[in-house]
Design a protein around this motif. Structure first.
Motif, short mmCIF file in Angstrom:
data_model
loop_
_atom_site.label_atom_id
_atom_site.label_comp_id
_atom_site.label_asym_id
_atom_site.label_seq_id
_atom_site.Cartn_x
_atom_site.Cartn_y
_atom_site.Cartn_z
N LEU A 137 -84.13 -45.33 -43.02
CA LEU A 137 -83.93 -44.67 -44.31
C LEU A 137 -82.97 -45.50 -45.14
CD1 LEU A 137 -83.55 -41.05 -43.02
CD2 LEU A 137 -85.21 -41.72 -44.74
N THR A 138 -83.26 -45.60 -46.43
CA THR A 138 -82.38 -46.30 -47.36
C THR A 138 -82.06 -45.37 -48.51
OG1 THR A 138 -83.44 -48.41 -46.79
CG2 THR A 138 -82.08 -48.34 -48.78
N LEU A 139 -80.77 -45.18 -48.74
CA LEU A 139 -80.31 -44.30 -49.81
C LEU A 139 -79.59 -45.16 -50.85
CD1 LEU A 139 -80.31 -42.62 -47.03
CD2 LEU A 139 -78.97 -40.95 -48.31
N ALA B 286 -86.67 -41.04 -55.71
CA ALA B 286 -86.90 -42.47 -55.49
C ALA B 286 -85.69 -43.16 -54.88
CB ALA B 286 -87.26 -43.15 -56.81
N ASP B 287 -84.53 -42.51 -54.95
CA ASP B 287 -83.31 -43.09 -54.38
C ASP B 287 -83.23 -42.91 -52.87
OD1 ASP B 287 -82.48 -43.88 -56.87
OD2 ASP B 287 -81.24 -42.10 -57.21
N LEU B 288 -84.16 -42.17 -52.29
CA LEU B 288 -84.16 -41.93 -50.84
C LEU B 288 -85.51 -42.37 -50.29
CD1 LEU B 288 -82.89 -38.60 -49.16
CD2 LEU B 288 -84.24 -40.36 -48.05
N VAL C 2 -76.91 -47.09 -48.57
CA VAL C 2 -76.64 -46.52 -47.25
C VAL C 2 -77.92 -46.62 -46.44
CG1 VAL C 2 -75.97 -44.46 -45.96
CG2 VAL C 2 -74.93 -44.93 -48.19
N ARG C 3 -77.81 -47.15 -45.22
CA ARG C 3 -78.98 -47.29 -44.35
C ARG C 3 -78.77 -46.49 -43.07
NH1 ARG C 3 -78.19 -52.33 -46.61
NH2 ARG C 3 -79.98 -53.14 -47.83
N ILE C 4 -79.83 -45.79 -42.66
CA ILE C 4 -79.80 -44.97 -41.45
C ILE C 4 -81.02 -45.31 -40.61
CG2 ILE C 4 -79.69 -42.63 -40.52
CD1 ILE C 4 -78.78 -41.72 -43.33
N THR C 5 -80.78 -45.70 -39.38
CA THR C 5 -81.89 -46.00 -38.47
C THR C 5 -82.25 -44.73 -37.71
OG1 THR C 5 -81.08 -48.27 -38.21
CG2 THR C 5 -82.65 -47.44 -36.56
N VAL C 6 -83.47 -44.23 -37.97
CA VAL C 6 -83.88 -42.97 -37.36
C VAL C 6 -84.93 -43.16 -36.27
CG1 VAL C 6 -83.31 -41.56 -39.36
CG2 VAL C 6 -85.56 -42.63 -39.22
#
Length: 614
Positions: free
Chosen positions: A58-60, A71-73, A48-52
């Motif tokens: 952010l990469t989950l 480490a998963d976030l 999951v990617r979130i552009t902040v």
């Protein structure tokens, strides 16, 4: 982006990330959470990617469906890993279950096998053996942490219980789970989730549910911290009940013949949604089959008609409402949830009407016995309550809309006035529209399934209605409906009702008697959680409320209300005139006493008002 779009994050991961922030970034955390709604989110398999921001993404990583390690976030900004972006996402995401459930029966443990890794307890000081009826040092320390975290919420209230305090709750929940205090850990997670829902203005949030979760948390923590009396006798529940269980264990149930009873949509403040069907076996035992996963109201509606697997067959929840199953190799959890593991075999079978056995027997239980069953199970942890323990099975005659109460119908049940309430307020569900149609047909006879609303109003949140036995105006449903309808997922039409002039054969609603002022207790208990110590301290005199409570014999309640307000206002000032921090232990103890008293009296009053027409 909605927070429901985020994958679940383990509580210890959230706590670790928030605790790593500098004091300056902690002050910015709540504002950063508020900005996430405008951030685009992209799901790509297990990523999951979130552009902040322009330079921050952010990469989950969620190979198990949830973020389980720090480490998963990851974040690409220069301040990572101790950045506010990671903390904001972790603090906004749904809380992952600490231990996944399994519908495979637990094998018999071998004497020479070590316990599972997640069942090992932290080492105890000096490795001193502890009697089985006394908490271990690790359990006592975890209970202290839970109490401290819960007390901070009572002091702050919802409006001030931001992400930092919530992370403290999640840290305490994780520590409690490692110590084997699974019941208290689940309560702490429920409180943290309720606080998030309240601050996000989530429609699924209910203040009463948050109060119940916090009462459960503090009650269990207090019991674990309470030493035995000098004579060795304990004033608290058995330790096994206080500890709870780590997960829903499924046990073999052999072959089962199940009959569909009703289906309801599920939408929780924790961000889970779906549909659950309740079934009945020939002995009258209720069991549930459902499809619940992270999501919103849309998922709940869609899950109702999406096929779920039960062994080697598939059936959607709405269809199962009026059908049946023959299951071999069945596995069932302690709370009645049916497993769907590889060893299960199932075949679709016919269903029966509510007026036929074994379903009809549910309505034959005397009303007082049903009330005792519901009230008696309220003190159990949610996962320990049998399926259907909170349900009432009633035959009623609609009397009309409750005067001045909006979407609330009044009905006659064995000579008692009963209020029929909307089961869930989310507009995606059909509850409200269906209840309005039913309320518009005075004299309409109904058989219903509802969830008891405790209190002095004799109220039921109606989940499903059907055709009762006997003569008189009732529903006129198509034959394939089998004489019933799920009010949350199916819509009634005017053609399903008798003409108004035919139904209107029942007397006008009787005037309601004024209720006992127990709501005054609830008002003070809930006010404390809404606004915390500052609101309680500014509430002013409680003389009027105390006098009304004493006038109806609730003297203890009056004393508890006065004490709660007194403790909240009892803060000293330093030499500069500034208020010192209050004693959170005293405030929380006072609040817990008032909350437990209100719940206990409410249960007694519920039994009383349902047993007579007074």
């Amino acid at each position: 982006m909605s927070t429901r779009d985020l994958p679940p994050v383990a509580p210890d991961v959230t706590a670790d990330i928030v605790e790593a922030l500098t004091p300056r970034l902690r002050k910015r955390l709540d504002a950063a959470i508020g900005k996430l709604a405008a951030c685009p989110i992209e799901h790509d398999g297990d990523t999951v990617r979130i552009t902040v921001g322009e330079d921050a993404e952010l990469t989950l990583y969620i190979p198990t469906g949830a973020v389980t390690t720090t480490a998963d976030l990851r974040c690409s900004c220069l301040l990572a890993p101790a950045c506010v972006h990671r903390a904001a996402v972790a603090a906004a995401a749904p809380v992952a279950d600490a231990a996944p459930t399994s519908d495979t029966p637990d094998p018999d443990p071998r004497p020479d096998s070590p316990p599972p890794a997640d069942a090992r307890l932290p080492p105890e000081p000096d490795d001193i053996p502890t009697p089985a009826d006394i908490p271990t040092p690790a359990e006592h320390a975890a209970a202290d942490a839970l109490w401290t975290a819960g007390a901070a919420i009572v002091d702050a209230g919802v409006d001030s219980a931001g992400a930092v305090l919530q992370a403290g709750l999640l840290r305490a929940a994780h520590t409690a789970r490692l110590a084997g205090l699974h019941r208290a850990s689940a309560a702490a997670v429920a409180v943290a989730t309720g606080l998030r829902a309240a601050r996000d203005r989530d429609p699924a949030y209910h203040l009463a549910e948050l109060v119940a979760a916090l009462r459960e948390l503090l009650d269990v923590a207090h019991a674990l911290r309470t030493p035995p009396r000098p004579d060795g006798r304990s004033l608290t529940p058995p330790l096994d009940l206080l500890r709870g269980t780590s997960r829903r264990a499924y046990t073999p149930a052999g072959s089962l013949r199940l009959y569909g009873l009703y289906t309801e949509p599920v939408l929780t403040a924790r961000g889970f949604a779906g549909a659950v069907t309740t079934t009945v076996d020939p002995a009258g035992t209720l069991r549930t089959i459902g499809d619940v996963a992270p999501g919103g109201a849309e998922r709940a509606v869609g899950a109702a008609t999406r096929a779920i697997r039960v062994g080697d067959t598939s059936i959607d929840p709405v269809a199962l409402t009026r059908a049946g199953l023959v299951v071999s190799g069945a596995t069932v959890s302690a709370n009645g949830r049916l497993g769907a593991g590889q060893g299960v075999r199932a075949a679709r079978a016919s269903g029966v009407a509510w007026t036929d056995e074994p379903l009809a027997a549910l309505w034959e239980m005397p009303l007082p016995a049903q009330i005792d069953r519901v009230v008696g199970h309220r003190d159990l942890p949610p996962d320990d309550r049998p399926a259907g323990a909170d349900l009432l099975f009633l035959d009623v005659t609609v009397r009309g809309t409750t005067p001045g109460a909006g979407d609330r119908a009044l009905a006659d049940c064995a000579g008692l006035d009963v209020h029929l309430l909307v089961a869930h307020a989310d507009p995606a569900f059909a509850y409200r529209d269906n209840l309005r149609l039913l309320a518009g047909r005075p004299g309409l006879r109904l058989r219903l399934i509802g969830r008891l609303e405790p209190g002095v109003d004799r109220a039921v949140r109606v989940l499903a209605v059907g055709v009762p036995p006997g003569e008189g105006p009732t529903l006129r449903l198509p034959e394939d409906r089998l004489g019933r309808i799920d009010l949350g997922l199916e819509r009634l039409h005017r053609a399903d009702l008798p003409p108004a002039e035919v139904a209107a054969t029942h007397p006008e609603p009787a005037e309601e008697l004024p209720p006992a002022p127990l709501y005054l207790m609830h008002r003070h208990v809930e006010r404390a959680i809404s606004g915390g110590r500052p609101v309680l301290a500014l509430a002013g005199s409680t003389a009027g409320d105390s006098a009304r409570l004493r006038a109806v014999g609730l003297t203890t309640g009056a004393v508890l209300v006065e004490h709660l307000t007194h403790v909240a206002a009892g803060r000293e000032r330093d030499v500069f005139g500034r208020l010192r921090a209050g004693d959170n232990d005293l405030l929380s103890a006072a609040w817990l006493a008032a909350a437990v008293y209100a719940q206990t009296v409410e249960g007694a009053l519920t039994r009383a008002v349902w047993s007579t027409g007074e």
